[in-house]
Motif scaffolding. Sequence first.
Motif, PDB file in Angstrom:
ATOM      1  N   GLY A 131      59.031  41.276  29.714  1.00 62.68           N
ATOM      2  CA  GLY A 131      60.416  41.326  29.256  1.00 62.68           C
ATOM      3  C   GLY A 131      61.085  39.976  29.167  1.00 62.68           C
ATOM      4  O   GLY A 131      62.207  39.871  28.639  1.00 62.68           O
ATOM      5  N   ALA A 132      60.466  38.926  29.695  1.00 62.54           N
ATOM      6  CA  ALA A 132      61.074  37.596  29.658  1.00 62.54           C
ATOM      7  C   ALA A 132      60.815  36.936  28.304  1.00 62.54           C
ATOM      8  O   ALA A 132      59.832  37.241  27.617  1.00 62.54           O
ATOM      9  CB  ALA A 132      60.526  36.736  30.776  1.00 62.54           C
ATOM     10  N   ASP A 133      61.679  36.018  27.944  1.00 68.11           N
ATOM     11  CA  ASP A 133      61.552  35.284  26.684  1.00 68.11           C
ATOM     12  C   ASP A 133      60.340  34.358  26.760  1.00 68.11           C
ATOM     13  O   ASP A 133      60.130  33.669  27.762  1.00 68.11           O
ATOM     14  CB  ASP A 133      62.834  34.486  26.443  1.00 68.11           C
ATOM     15  N   ARG A 134      59.540  34.316  25.686  1.00 69.85           N
ATOM     16  CA  ARG A 134      58.332  33.491  25.679  1.00 69.85           C
ATOM     17  C   ARG A 134      58.673  32.014  25.764  1.00 69.85           C
ATOM     18  O   ARG A 134      57.856  31.203  26.187  1.00 69.85           O
ATOM     19  CB  ARG A 134      57.518  33.741  24.412  1.00 69.85           C
ATOM     20  N   THR A 135      59.863  31.631  25.346  1.00 69.72           N
ATOM     21  CA  THR A 135      60.248  30.218  25.411  1.00 69.72           C
ATOM     22  C   THR A 135      60.856  29.851  26.766  1.00 69.72           C
ATOM     23  O   THR A 135      61.315  28.720  26.945  1.00 69.72           O
ATOM     24  CB  THR A 135      61.261  29.901  24.305  1.00 69.72           C
ATOM     25  N   ALA A 136      60.849  30.809  27.705  1.00 69.26           N
ATOM     26  CA  ALA A 136      61.457  30.542  29.011  1.00 69.26           C
ATOM     27  C   ALA A 136      60.731  29.427  29.756  1.00 69.26           C
ATOM     28  O   ALA A 136      61.308  28.796  30.655  1.00 69.26           O
ATOM     29  CB  ALA A 136      61.448  31.816  29.853  1.00 69.26           C
ATOM     30  N   VAL A 137      59.462  29.165  29.399  1.00 67.67           N
ATOM     31  CA  VAL A 137      58.708  28.141  30.107  1.00 67.67           C
ATOM     32  C   VAL A 137      59.331  26.757  29.947  1.00 67.67           C
ATOM     33  O   VAL A 137      59.137  25.872  30.784  1.00 67.67           O
ATOM     34  CB  VAL A 137      57.234  28.112  29.637  1.00 67.67           C
ATOM     35  N   PHE A 138      60.096  26.566  28.861  1.00 66.72           N
ATOM     36  CA  PHE A 138      60.703  25.257  28.626  1.00 66.72           C
ATOM     37  C   PHE A 138      62.189  25.226  29.002  1.00 66.72           C
ATOM     38  O   PHE A 138      62.831  24.195  28.853  1.00 66.72           O
ATOM     39  CB  PHE A 138      60.547  24.868  27.156  1.00 66.72           C
ATOM     40  N   ALA A 139      62.721  26.338  29.433  1.00 70.68           N
ATOM     41  CA  ALA A 139      64.154  26.424  29.715  1.00 70.68           C
ATOM     42  C   ALA A 139      64.499  25.658  30.984  1.00 70.68           C
ATOM     43  O   ALA A 139      63.696  25.573  31.913  1.00 70.68           O
ATOM     44  CB  ALA A 139      64.580  27.882  29.844  1.00 70.68           C
ATOM     45  N   PRO A 140      65.688  25.101  31.064  1.00 68.95           N
ATOM     46  CA  PRO A 140      66.088  24.396  32.295  1.00 68.95           C
ATOM     47  C   PRO A 140      66.324  25.370  33.438  1.00 68.95           C
ATOM     48  O   PRO A 140      66.759  26.510  33.233  1.00 68.95           O
ATOM     49  CB  PRO A 140      67.396  23.701  31.870  1.00 68.95           C
ATOM     50  N   GLY A 141      65.998  24.909  34.655  1.00 66.14           N
ATOM     51  CA  GLY A 141      66.243  25.715  35.845  1.00 66.14           C
ATOM     52  C   GLY A 141      65.379  26.944  35.950  1.00 66.14           C
ATOM     53  O   GLY A 141      65.758  27.916  36.619  1.00 66.14           O
ATOM     54  N   VAL A 142      64.201  26.953  35.325  1.00 61.67           N
ATOM     55  CA  VAL A 142      63.279  28.093  35.377  1.00 61.67           C
ATOM     56  C   VAL A 142      62.025  27.683  36.135  1.00 61.67           C
ATOM     57  O   VAL A 142      61.465  26.606  35.886  1.00 61.67           O
ATOM     58  CB  VAL A 142      62.915  28.584  33.963  1.00 61.67           C
ATOM     59  N   ALA A 173      60.846  33.210  36.463  1.00 60.79           N
ATOM     60  CA  ALA A 173      60.484  33.828  35.186  1.00 60.79           C
ATOM     61  C   ALA A 173      59.019  34.248  35.131  1.00 60.79           C
ATOM     62  O   ALA A 173      58.592  34.801  34.112  1.00 60.79           O
ATOM     63  CB  ALA A 173      60.775  32.868  34.035  1.00 60.79           C
ATOM     64  N   GLY A 174      58.264  34.007  36.181  1.00 61.41           N
ATOM     65  CA  GLY A 174      56.855  34.383  36.145  1.00 61.41           C
ATOM     66  C   GLY A 174      56.105  33.809  37.317  1.00 61.41           C
ATOM     67  O   GLY A 174      56.688  33.452  38.347  1.00 61.41           O
TER      68      GLY A 174
END
Length: 840
Positions: A131-142, A173-174
Amino acid sequence: MLRLLRTFSWTALRHQPWLGAVAVLAVMLGVALAFSVHLINQSALAEFSSAVRTTGGQPDLELRASGGRIDEALFGRVASRREVDLAGPVLELSTFTIDAHGDRKSLRVVGVDLLVTPMLAPALMPGIDAGADRTAVFAPGVVFLNPAARQLVGDAPTLQIQAGLAMREARVAGSVSAGGPPLAVMDIGAAQDFFGRGGGLTRIDVRLVPGADRAAFVDSLRLPPDVLAEQPADAAQRAGQLSRAYRVNLTVLALVALFTGSFLVYSVLALSVARRAQQFALLGVLGLTPAQRRMIVVVESLALGIVGSALGIALGALLADAALRLLGGDLGGGYFPGVAPSLHWSTPAALMYGGLGCLAAVAGGWLPARAAERLPLAQTLKGLGAPASHSRVPLLSLVMLAGSIACALLPPIAGIPLGAYLSVGLLLVGGIGALPGAVALVYDRLAPVVRNRALPMLAIERARRVRESAAIAVSGVVASLSLAVALTVMVASFRDSVAHWLDVILPADLYVRATVSSLSSESTWFPAEFVHQVSRIAGVKRLAAQRLRPLLLDPTLPPVTLLARDMDDPGRSLPMLGEPVRGPAGAIPIYVSEAMVDLHHARVGDEFAPLAHSLGTASKFFVAGVWRDYVRQTGAIAMQRADYERITGDSRANDLQLWLDSGADPSKVEQATREAARSAGAIDSAIDFASASELRSISLRIFDRSFAVTYWLQAVAIGIGLFGVAASFAAQVLARRKEFGLLAHLGLTRGQILGVVAGEGAAWTAIGSMAGLVLGLAVAVVLVHVVNPQSFHWTMDMLVPWSRLLLLCVAVVAAGTITARLAGGAAATRDAVLAVKEDW
């Protein structure tokens, strides 16, 4: 021979099972201690190496900042080289998080380039939650957590991570598959923003194209002085070196216990041979050769060793497993923080330590085996025993004692004081070998004094005329008492030195700390504004701040700690060894710990260029003095905080020392400091407070708990020695039944005969105590002045607690006297009286 062993040896063991059980117990304890230390260390190192491999991957080369920071521009220069297949920037920090119970726990954060991570370190590649966004790996604070971190924080969607003084929130996020202690992975850019480390890296991982020359590539890079090129395995090697001295000393202590246990095996078999002397003689008359009689006893000792070693290996594995669960694999020394390894079994190590146990048992049984071989058959069949000998001090013993002095002067080999260990062994063996001469030296002069007193005369004359037997009887006491005296002096000296050291390094009234070690000093710190705010709190008369930084001066050695601190007078603020010296004009004075002298060759008065390289400055540093540091075994450098801030521009602090006004309430100062910290975004658990008296009390309590095992070892060693006295006297009583019977015929009462036996015990253990005291003091000198400096790179002032040592010796003599009297209880029985008729 096998049938004879089954009938002759097994029958003797069944009639006296407790004797064999005690010998087996001695071997078992020595093997168990040594094997458990080995398993604990190997398991911890294996787990640590595995964690390093999974989080660092398997690059061909690592470029690491000796001062903790690499300019990001270097990464672009490295990645563009034609010899480079892949290059990955890494920002690695140790910090803290809040677990599910609200407690502050250590957390390792690694920022990586997620585009190259799958090829360089697959275990760090994030798996995104459903359910998480695939681009979350590059998001700040993740962040993405490994299993240990997941277990620590539970199923919470967010994570509190300390950055500076504040606790900042990150979104989970993972996960990642990397093992080891709690770990959080972030994108490199997000990590730099989160911790305010923009443009900075701690490491660059490099994979070269096939066929590229690694050494030539490094030379062509012309790296800045503060960047070191190392192999991926160097981190595990540094960890192994960090704990090596600790584990080697524990192993040697365990082997000393095994060495002392061999004396117990000797006592058991000597008693067994004495009990069966007439049976051995009869077997000799019936055709059993001397070599076969010797072989019987050797096989018996080997059997005891095999059983004891097998049980010791099993017990050692259980002890190691329990220690790994309770201590986390750090051997009590804090060398592998956060690592919780499982037991790694080693069959070669089990065979090696089992073989040592068997060897110790055979060594202990060798003299009784020789005694069985040399029995005078006719004389033994009549119950007359062996004639007494009158040899003097063997030349070999004197050579060993002289050799021990030479070995103590040898330098360490690969950082291990092998010469000192050999010196201790030669002292013990040579001293025990010289016991017959010591008996003659003392009692030849004492005999004329007691010649008119019948019972003391009998006891003294017996000691004089069978001095070899007396020396053998008390050899266990000498070995065990030497160990007890040496440990007592060493621990007393160390504790006294630590107490005086604490007096110097704890001058303030109140201490405020943001980090527990230099490992997390780059992520948990006090900003300059907070330090200034605390200095203005009502009741604070004076404030001194300290900045901690780990510096990797040599890739083959563990990091050293830089302490930039406010010091009015370094000669008083540090426990200096000698007066500080003046250096050349314009050079910055630094003060190094003793470990820096040994490991990094930092000599007083010399320039120390590695520090300038690590800090990335052109400033010159010179060593102005050497100080004692009982905390940082790998080395520490102290310098004025003003000099450090001027060179680096770093105004942060990790520790604060507060001197309070007379009559100021420490609790109010603490409360005001906490309020200032809360205003900066910190939670209460992010900072620690302690008074000087609390820190001193805690430090000494930890010290006493760490060395509590030595008292147990002393008790066990002395118990083994006293059992040897009891076994030897029991063997003497069996061989001297006719002598005691004749004394009874001459009119001596049972009490007088027992008094003679007790007097012999007092005479023998008295000389053993004197010898043990002298040898123990000699061993203590080697431990204090050679083993400790060469192993741990610190010195201490020797303190001899004479009252405690004299009480120990008196207790041993008293226990030996009582033991001898109890062992001689059969001396005045009716059998002893009737034994006189056996030859009539």
